[in-house]
Design an enzyme around this catalytic site. Structure first.
Site, PDB file in Angstrom:
ATOM      1  N   ASP A   1      -6.080   5.795   1.937  1.00  0.00           N
ATOM      2  CA  ASP A   1      -6.090   4.423   1.456  1.00  0.00           C
ATOM      3  C   ASP A   1      -7.527   3.888   1.511  1.00  0.00           C
ATOM      4  OD1 ASP A   1      -5.840   1.422   1.575  1.00  0.00           O
ATOM      5  OD2 ASP A   1      -3.711   1.894   1.505  1.00  0.00           O
TER       6      ASP A   1
ATOM      7  N   GLN B   1      -5.394 -11.336  -4.202  1.00  0.00           N
ATOM      8  CA  GLN B   1      -4.537 -12.195  -5.018  1.00  0.00           C
ATOM      9  C   GLN B   1      -5.323 -13.279  -5.751  1.00  0.00           C
ATOM     10  OE1 GLN B   1      -1.481 -13.519  -2.258  1.00  0.00           O
ATOM     11  NE2 GLN B   1      -1.087 -11.394  -1.618  1.00  0.00           N
TER      12      GLN B   1
ATOM     13  N   ALA C   1      14.818  -8.183  -3.460  1.00  0.00           N
ATOM     14  CA  ALA C   1      15.390  -7.815  -4.760  1.00  0.00           C
ATOM     15  C   ALA C   1      14.781  -6.512  -5.264  1.00  0.00           C
ATOM     16  CB  ALA C   1      15.136  -8.934  -5.772  1.00  0.00           C
TER      17      ALA C   1
ATOM     18  N   THR D   1      -5.682   0.442  -3.573  1.00  0.00           N
ATOM     19  CA  THR D   1      -4.457  -0.108  -4.150  1.00  0.00           C
ATOM     20  C   THR D   1      -4.684  -1.452  -4.841  1.00  0.00           C
ATOM     21  OG1 THR D   1      -3.850  -1.031  -1.988  1.00  0.00           O
ATOM     22  CG2 THR D   1      -2.971   1.135  -2.549  1.00  0.00           C
TER      23      THR D   1
ATOM     24  N   HIS E   1       0.832  -1.206   0.000  1.00  0.00           N
ATOM     25  CA  HIS E   1       0.000   0.000   0.000  1.00  0.00           C
ATOM     26  C   HIS E   1       0.865   1.254   0.000  1.00  0.00           C
ATOM     27  CE1 HIS E   1      -3.910  -2.034   1.187  1.00  0.00           C
ATOM     28  NE2 HIS E   1      -3.015  -3.002   1.319  1.00  0.00           N
TER      29      HIS E   1
END
Length: 478
Positions: free
Chosen positions: A125, A401, A359, A147, A23
């Site tokens: 948000d 998801q 990463a 988001t 977020h």
């Protein structure tokens, strides 16, 4: 648009994200874009996250952007993991503790003297309705930023309808049963593709009720911001137009930043990462053949069991493809002990693998060596993969998801959906299918949608124009 002179009165926008990496990142990118337009921005993190963000780069590039913080109500030792019994702690503390502290902060900002003017707008948000409450109490205009993508946002607005129709809680164990009562998605969704919050035993489940309440509260805002682009989700965006008077689709935000701010660094560190990146993986990627590497990351909140970790590990090694795997601290929840690693996994990893703690994902996905992405299907990761034209294998666990993975596989045709299974042979097969070109239509679709995403953020593109409209809207409510 060039940054305006410091002597011109400009909006002062207070931005409050939900205190999770997925977020914070897009809302901080929006803050940078608004600063570039000349706005004053106060970005409010929790005390815990405030100490983890490297603010040095922001101060030099965006003098109009400042960071402030409020408590999140959780003890320092709390892992802040969105999983199991810990999820409600994280969600409800934003109401009980953060809300009064946020109100006090906004009041103090209104009483400041000096260069900073009182707040003229709050961007909240989509699951921080406490900020909408505060905005209304203090008579400050408020905009909501969800988001999620448009599709997942649209699904959330239909959860109450699904309950009324008896679709939730699920009756029986047929998770492939179609969900037909959500317009534009009638032929796409099955039970298993609904957000994880729908997998409850009773309607009174507090997490389910939290999301129902937060979604309803969004409609009190003057506009909705989404990190997506019109060409990807036009039908559902049009449907959301029946709920919100104004919708600003301004994604992919990380690409829009590079388009609008020419010297903007690509590195994720510039976008509020809460974790230290291991950039040695880029050197490792340099040594790999083009499109040969499967990149593996399950994001910042998904938790694996030890058995699941081993299934993925075996599947990756058995696929015989080079792999770059992000194994962050906390991936195994409270249990960081992997135990004794089988010799074949050690050998396969030494030969073809690279494992890092975190990463620089945008750079990794854009690297010529990366040919596929094994992902949890969080929206930031999905959108970054879309922009890079990298096809996906999705293994969703929480929140949006589940629908994202279905959109990837069956709506957009840019990946494979591996939800609700974790078996080494399936992991191996899906990785091979993706990397060996056995699903050529996926690669073609990925390339085409990537082109659309790039076009949307160029001058004259849909997202490029929408950020201008958002800027003007925000100025108009001063």
């Amino acid at each position: 648009m060039a940054e305006l002179g410091m002597d011109v009165p400009q909006p002062h926008v207070v931005i409050l994200p939900f205190p999770a990496q997925g977020h914070i990142k897009p809302m901080l990118m929006l803050a940078e874009l608004l600063c570039h337009a000349g706005f004053d921005i106060t970005f409010v993190n929790t005390d815990h996250n405030h100490t983890h963000i490297d603010q040095s780069g922001f101060h030099s590039r965006f003098p109009r952007l400042r960071f402030m913080s409020i408590p999140d109500g959780l003890p320092p030792e709390h892992p802040r993991i969105f999983s199991g019994r810990l999820a409600p702690d994280w969600l409800f503390s934003t109401r009980s503790v953060s809300k009064p502290k946020f109100k006090d902060l906004v009041i103090s900002l209104s009483q400041e003297t000096g260069r900073w003017s009182p707040p003229t707008c709050i961007i909240a948000d989509g699951i921080m309705s406490s900020a909408i409450d505060v905005a209304e109490e203090l008579e400050i205009p408020v905009i909501t930023f969800r988001t999620y993508n448009a599709g997942s946002t649209w699904i959330n607005f239909h959860i109450t309808k699904l309950i009324e129709k008896g679709e939730i809680p699920f009756q029986g164990d047929d998770m492939n049963r179609p969900i037909t009562s959500i317009p534009e998605l009638e032929n796409i969704l099955r039970r298993k593709d609904l957000p994880s919050i729908c997998r409850v035993e009773e309607v009174e489940n507090p997490v389910l009720q939290f999301y129902i309440t937060e979604t309803a509260a969004m409609t009190r805002a003057s506009a909705l911001i989404l990190n997506t682009f019109n060409e990807l989700e036009a039908p559902v965006i049009s449907q959301l137009g029946s709920i919100f008077p104004k919708i600003y689709t301004i994604g992919p935000l990380h690409a829009l930043l590079e388009s609008r701010i020419k010297d903007h660094p690509r590195s994720d560190s510039s976008n509020g990462s809460l974790r230290k990146q291991d950039r040695t993986c880029l050197t490792w990627l340099d040594s790999q053949p083009s499109k040969s590497v499967i990149y593996v990351s399950f994001g910042s909140v998904v938790v694996l069991t030890h058995d699941q970790l081993l299934e993925f590990w075996h599947g990756l090694v058995n696929s015989e493809k080079p792999f770059l795997w992000v194994r962050r601290q906390g991936l195994l929840g409270m249990d960081e002990e992997v135990g004794e690693t089988p010799a074949e996994l050690m050998r396969g990893t030494e030969e073809r693998g690279c494992i890092v703690g975190w990463a620089p994902q945008e750079e990794v996905l854009a690297h010529r060596a990366v040919g596929g992405f094994l992902t949890h299907g969080g929206w930031n990761s999905t959108l970054e993969s879309i922009l890079a034209g990298v096809p996906m294998v999705c293994w969703p666990q929480v929140a949006d998801q589940q629908p994202n993975s279905r959109f990837v596989s069956d709506l957009w045709g840019i990946g494979l959906d591996m939800k609700d299974t974790c078996d080494r042979s399936i992991v191996e097969k899906m990785v091979r299918d993706l990397m060996e070109g056995k699903r050529e239509s996926i690669r073609q679709s990925s390339a085409e949608i990537s082109r659309m995403a790039h076009d949307s953020v160029q001058e004259g593109g849909s997202s490029y124009c929408n950020i201008d409209k958002l800027i003007e809207h925000t100025r108009s409510i001063m």
